[in-house]
Scaffold this active site. Structure first.
Site, PDB file in Angstrom:
ATOM      1  CE1 TYR A  69      -9.287   2.648  -5.433  1.00 57.36           C
ATOM      2  CE2 TYR A  69      -6.838   3.038  -4.739  1.00 57.36           C
ATOM      3  CZ  TYR A  69      -8.525   2.977  -4.360  1.00 57.36           C
ATOM      4  OH  TYR A  69      -8.905   3.059  -3.037  1.00 57.36           O
ATOM      5  CB  SER A  81      -6.139   5.641  -1.448  1.00 62.00           C
ATOM      6  OG  SER A  81      -5.512   4.405  -1.399  1.00 62.00           O
TER       7      SER A  81
END
Ligand code: NAD
Length: 263
Positions: A158, A145
């Site tokens: 995350y 990401s």
């Protein structure tokens, strides 16, 4: 670009939805056998499986492994080797999100996100590499990401997991550097999937915005193009990484983020 994957077999984790489905579709259309994985209604998954077979995937199978459990992650690879005869391409994509300041971040969400978004890739790679080495070819593609490269507030687990996944990508790339196995990470910015729709809906409710206004706000904060990247675009890059043109791309983190990390 020779993008035929006839004779190859791929496992794409978390491929019943979103980015994983985009990647599985691209690989199946190029002729690979594909093992789908993820949660969902059995009827819908079966329809998906048949659609991908019609679109070119020689065999499209499904495995319900819960990848937050290490034993199930290893089992997925073993069962895929049984069902497809081999695993040449491993795409580690399954992931979840939780948004909260660290002081109120639930420890069980931290544990789940680290287990699924980071540790499951360790377990699947560990199980898949021996077969790739035996056959002398492989592709490991980790869906990281923008949050593997830079941080945002309220995403402790995350961001930590995705930074870790990029580190794992580099180690695997080095350990396989003298083989025809490569390992790279793709770093998407905002892609409009159920994972992001949940954040849009939360923003709309919190700030009393329409869903369209919330989408524009989300993009405006991070993504200079003001457009979402798409699962098809992520699938296109994953397919490219499977070609000979990408044979010397090793340990790279490739952004598809509308300029997010160029800032
Ligand atoms: P999504 O919610 O559409 O899909 C997630 C997939 O993972 C689904 O198939 C789901 O069933 C599966 N899954 C969830 N928990 C699982 C578990 N315990 N075991 C096995 N499968 C499980 O989300 P998405 O946006 O397509 O995200 C896919 C990946 O892309 C994630 O790793 C995410 O972090 C990453 N990513 C997404 C974006 C984005 O903007 N959507 C951006 C960057 C990175």
């Amino acid at each position: 670009m020779d993008a035929t994957l006839k004779g190859r077999a791929a496992v794409v984790t978390g491929s019943t939805s979103g980015i994983g489905l985009g990647v599985a579709t691209a690989l199946a259309r190029a002729g690979a056998k594909v093992m789908l994985n993820g949660f969902g209604e059995p009827k819908e998954i079966d329809a998906l499986r048949r659609r991908l077979e019609q679109e070119g995937g020689e065999t499209v199978a499904y495995h319900p492994a819960d990848l937050s459990k290490p034993a199930q992650a290893a089992q997925l690879i073993e069962d895929a080797e049984g069902a497809l005869g081999r695993v040449d391409i491993l795409v580690n994509n399954a992931g979840v999100q939780h948004v909260s300041p660290i002081e109120s971040f639930p420890p069980e969400k931290w544990d789940l996100i680290l287990a699924l978004n980071l540790s499951s890739s360790f377990h699947t790679i560990r199980a898949a590499l021996p077969g790739m080495r035996r056959r002398g070819w492989g592709r490991v593609i980790n869906i990281a990401s923008s949050h593997g490269l830079v941080a945002s507030v309220d995403k402790a687990a995350y961001v930590a997991a995705k930074h870790g996944l990029i580190g794992l990508t580099k180690v695997v790339a080095l350990e396989t550097a003298r083989t025809a196995i490569t390992c790279n990470a793709i770093c998407p910015g905002w892609v409009l999937t159920p994972l992001v729709q949940a954040q849009i809906d939360a923003l709309a409710a919190r700030e009393k915005l329409s869903v369209e206004e919330a989408k524009a706000r989300l993009l405006g904060e991070k993504q200079p193009s003001l457009e979402f990247a798409t699962p098809e675009q992520i699938g296109g890059l994953a397919l490219f990484l499977c070609t000979e043109a990408a044979a010397q791309m090793r340990g790279a983190s490739l952004s598809i983020d509308g300029g997010w990390t160029a800032q």
